[in-house]
Structures are given as C-alpha cells and as structure tokens.
Scaffold this active site. Sequence first.
Site, PDB file in Angstrom:
ATOM      1  N   LEU A  24      43.185  59.648  -3.825  1.00 23.84           N
ATOM      2  CA  LEU A  24      43.506  60.174  -2.512  1.00 23.84           C
ATOM      3  C   LEU A  24      42.249  60.213  -1.664  1.00 23.84           C
ATOM      4  CD1 LEU A  24      45.695  63.276  -3.482  1.00 23.84           C
ATOM      5  CD2 LEU A  24      46.518  61.026  -2.760  1.00 23.84           C
ATOM      6  N   ASP A  25      42.412  60.121  -0.341  1.00 28.93           N
ATOM      7  CA  ASP A  25      41.288  60.364   0.555  1.00 28.93           C
ATOM      8  C   ASP A  25      40.793  61.787   0.324  1.00 28.93           C
ATOM      9  OD1 ASP A  25      41.710  57.884   1.615  1.00 28.93           O
ATOM     10  OD2 ASP A  25      42.706  58.592   3.430  1.00 28.93           O
ATOM     11  N   LYS A  26      39.529  62.031   0.604  1.00 23.73           N
ATOM     12  CA  LYS A  26      38.973  63.358   0.346  1.00 23.73           C
ATOM     13  C   LYS A  26      39.653  64.450   1.167  1.00 23.73           C
ATOM     14  CE  LYS A  26      35.194  63.131   3.729  1.00 23.73           C
ATOM     15  NZ  LYS A  26      33.724  63.270   3.929  1.00 23.73           N
TER      16      LYS A  26
END
Length: 202
Positions: A24-26
Amino acid sequence: LQNALLNYDPELDTLPRSGIVHRLDKDTSGVLLIAKTGKAAQALGKEFANKNVEKTYWALVVGLPELSEGRIDMPLAKLADVDGEKVQVDYDEGQRAVTYYRVVEALGNKLSWLELLPSTGRTHQLRVHCTEALKTPIVGDGKYGGAGAFPFGRVPMHLHARGLSFTAPSGKKVSVTAPLPLHMMKTWKELGLEQDASSPRK
C-alpha cells in the site's frame, strides 16, 4: 564476506522470497498481504499477475461522479514534475490502468463515498483516476487533488484498502477485510455514514 562471495549462487536470487505480496502507499490504510514462505509468495504473485485477486478500496472524495458506477481505462506513467516524480495520464507511453467504481453514498454534490475495484495495480492508480477521470479528488490527497482535496481542513488521506479476496496456496478461498482507520471512522461518524463500516447503505 569473501566466503559469502565464493559461495554466491546467482540462481538463488531468482527464487521467490517471503514478504509483502500486496503493498500500500504510505498514506493508504487497510489490508496487506504477507507471504510466510517463498513458495506462498510465488503462488500469490501468480494470482495477482493473472488478475485472480479482487481488491476493494473505499474512498471519500470531493464532489460526485457524473455516473453512479462505471469503468475507468486510463493509462498512467511516472513523469517528472516540478515537485519531483509524479504519476500522470499518458496515452502515448503509459501503462494500462483499469478501475471499476461505484458510488456507495453521496452527500449532495459535495462529497461521495466510493467503492473502487482496481483490476490493475499501477502506482497511485486510484488517486489519479479519481482526480483525472472522475474529477473527484480523494479527501486529503494534496499531491493529486491540490487545495481542493481539503474541503474541511488538513486531514490525512481518506483512501482505505477495505478487502482482498483470493485463492490461498492451499486452494482455499479467502476473503479478508480491514476496519476503517481512526481518522476515517471519525469522518464517517461526523457525516452520518455507517459508523462501523461493515455494511454500507446501498
């Protein structure tokens, strides 16, 4: 170190390893998929490559899509930007990116709760598709939505990986879900949306 180099076998680097299979994106919350063995990582990687994994995301966006549900097919590429690298729509050299969406609930024309099902996994795909294709930036996504992504002040991004459905290496069908993070739970409550985020209203 010398012994390690002498015993180095380049073929071992081609073997699958355990670790995160679905990232996932941060700034995105939600479900991660982690393989405990290299064999499991290889099997799950094939599931993703063959598009046999159903990924479900929830997002709160600014505005209301013209259509209540649909399919976005818009190629994306990482391009240079004044603020560094940024994913942008590129019909000449971009990679194909496809997202299905539906409006779960609309709050007039101001805000919408979207369910997003990406069938490809490009970097920042949902963020760009929401902004560029639907003209509804995700709340809190200043990178792609600019100031318009903050209709009620500075808040974290409201994009959540709600669930994954896939076939485990054992052959068992698996579906996992994650509850909303605290900042989205707070927003859902303030807006009168389903507070436990377990059964959205149709």
